[in-house]
Motif scaffolding. Sequence first.
Motif, PDB file in Angstrom:
ATOM      1  N   ARG A  55       1.053  -0.967  -0.089  1.00  0.00           N
ATOM      2  CA  ARG A  55      -0.299   0.250  -0.244  1.00  0.00           C
ATOM      3  C   ARG A  55       0.662   1.093  -0.056  1.00  0.00           C
ATOM      4  O   ARG A  55       1.883   1.214   0.484  1.00  0.00           O
ATOM      5  CB  ARG A  55      -1.160  -0.373   1.638  1.00  0.00           C
ATOM      6  CG  ARG A  55      -2.048   0.613   0.979  1.00  0.00           C
ATOM      7  CD  ARG A  55      -2.829   0.997   2.388  1.00  0.00           C
ATOM      8  NE  ARG A  55      -2.982  -0.192   2.228  1.00  0.00           N
ATOM      9  CZ  ARG A  55      -4.969  -0.605   2.336  1.00  0.00           C
ATOM     10  NH1 ARG A  55      -5.331   0.170   1.075  1.00  0.00           N
ATOM     11  NH2 ARG A  55      -5.140  -1.409   2.306  1.00  0.00           N
ATOM     12  N   CYS A  56       0.612   1.991  -1.191  1.00  0.00           N
ATOM     13  CA  CYS A  56       0.956   3.120  -1.068  1.00  0.00           C
ATOM     14  C   CYS A  56       0.813   4.672   0.169  1.00  0.00           C
ATOM     15  O   CYS A  56      -0.252   4.538   0.995  1.00  0.00           O
ATOM     16  CB  CYS A  56       0.850   4.439  -2.100  1.00  0.00           C
ATOM     17  SG  CYS A  56       1.254   2.959  -3.667  1.00  0.00           S
ATOM     18  N   LYS A  57       1.893   5.122   0.122  1.00  0.00           N
ATOM     19  CA  LYS A  57       1.921   5.429   2.204  1.00  0.00           C
ATOM     20  C   LYS A  57       0.849   7.331   1.380  1.00  0.00           C
ATOM     21  O   LYS A  57      -0.447   7.739   2.373  1.00  0.00           O
ATOM     22  CB  LYS A  57       2.797   6.217   2.601  1.00  0.00           C
ATOM     23  CG  LYS A  57       3.123   5.358   3.443  1.00  0.00           C
ATOM     24  CD  LYS A  57       4.951   5.532   4.168  1.00  0.00           C
ATOM     25  CE  LYS A  57       5.424   4.478   4.940  1.00  0.00           C
ATOM     26  NZ  LYS A  57       5.088   4.117   5.726  1.00  0.00           N
ATOM     27  N   PRO A  58       1.170   7.752   0.671  1.00  0.00           N
ATOM     28  CA  PRO A  58       0.622   9.268  -0.283  1.00  0.00           C
ATOM     29  C   PRO A  58      -0.772   8.465  -0.485  1.00  0.00           C
ATOM     30  O   PRO A  58      -1.871   9.253   0.272  1.00  0.00           O
ATOM     31  CB  PRO A  58       1.029   9.580  -1.077  1.00  0.00           C
ATOM     32  CG  PRO A  58       2.240   8.709  -1.593  1.00  0.00           C
ATOM     33  CD  PRO A  58       2.274   7.748  -0.549  1.00  0.00           C
ATOM     34  N   ASP A  59      -1.474   7.763  -1.478  1.00  0.00           N
ATOM     35  CA  ASP A  59      -2.772   7.853  -1.359  1.00  0.00           C
ATOM     36  C   ASP A  59      -3.147   6.025  -1.533  1.00  0.00           C
ATOM     37  O   ASP A  59      -2.488   4.739  -2.035  1.00  0.00           O
ATOM     38  CB  ASP A  59      -2.397   7.053  -3.115  1.00  0.00           C
ATOM     39  CG  ASP A  59      -3.744   6.997  -3.134  1.00  0.00           C
ATOM     40  OD1 ASP A  59      -5.361   6.753  -2.581  1.00  0.00           O
ATOM     41  OD2 ASP A  59      -4.128   6.853  -4.807  1.00  0.00           O
ATOM     42  N   LYS A  60      -3.803   6.151   0.335  1.00  0.00           N
ATOM     43  CA  LYS A  60      -3.745   4.330   0.796  1.00  0.00           C
ATOM     44  C   LYS A  60      -4.975   3.262  -0.248  1.00  0.00           C
ATOM     45  O   LYS A  60      -4.591   2.333   0.049  1.00  0.00           O
ATOM     46  CB  LYS A  60      -4.469   4.694   2.468  1.00  0.00           C
ATOM     47  CG  LYS A  60      -3.917   5.519   2.576  1.00  0.00           C
ATOM     48  CD  LYS A  60      -2.852   5.061   4.175  1.00  0.00           C
ATOM     49  CE  LYS A  60      -2.384   5.285   5.155  1.00  0.00           C
ATOM     50  NZ  LYS A  60      -0.996   5.444   5.213  1.00  0.00           N
ATOM     51  N   TYR A  80      -1.405   1.077  -4.527  1.00  0.00           N
ATOM     52  CA  TYR A  80      -0.487  -0.702  -4.253  1.00  0.00           C
ATOM     53  C   TYR A  80       0.292  -0.590  -5.605  1.00  0.00           C
ATOM     54  O   TYR A  80       0.381  -0.397  -6.516  1.00  0.00           O
ATOM     55  CB  TYR A  80      -0.967  -1.912  -4.474  1.00  0.00           C
ATOM     56  CG  TYR A  80      -1.936  -2.255  -3.636  1.00  0.00           C
ATOM     57  CD1 TYR A  80      -1.758  -2.363  -2.176  1.00  0.00           C
ATOM     58  CD2 TYR A  80      -3.081  -1.512  -2.994  1.00  0.00           C
ATOM     59  CE1 TYR A  80      -2.487  -2.682  -0.788  1.00  0.00           C
ATOM     60  CE2 TYR A  80      -4.555  -2.005  -2.183  1.00  0.00           C
ATOM     61  CZ  TYR A  80      -3.818  -2.166  -1.190  1.00  0.00           C
ATOM     62  OH  TYR A  80      -4.970  -2.429  -0.633  1.00  0.00           O
TER      63      TYR A  80
END
Length: 160
Positions: A103-108, A111
């Motif tokens: 999961r990407c931190k900026p955009d939950k 992925y």
Amino acid sequence: MAKRQPSNLAEPLDMPTEPVLDTSLDDLIGYAMRRAQLKVFQHLVNKLAVHDLRPAQFSAMAIIDQNPGLMQADLARALAIEPPQLVPLLNKLEARALAVRVRCKPDKRSYGIFLSKTGEQLLKDLKQVAAESDIESTSALDDAERETLLHLLRKVYRES
């Protein structure tokens, strides 16, 4: 006369021994490319089946390896498939511990996709399998002809 079906997916199909009946379209480039693609593709399918993988999974692994952290939508676009079709493909790679979605931190909601160490090692082996399959399935060509064919095919698919 029907072709013999392989008893094992890794076993190549026998080529038909009867005369070719569909030569009326041989002068069409698209037809010749498709016939050649079917032969080369089936050869690769048989080789990858030994590793319980399909060509799309192999292609996905190669793209992920070259672009670690690639987003799912970008991978789907690179594979020329719809994003919903990518989900089962990635599920299979994850189930075999070959790839992981992070999961990407900026955009939950997004992925990034990465190969695992196991996936990296298998991909290294599969690239060799694919190279050997390519040579075997195009054995009617010598090295210079193979290079010329590659050059011409790239020219066709890279021009817009």
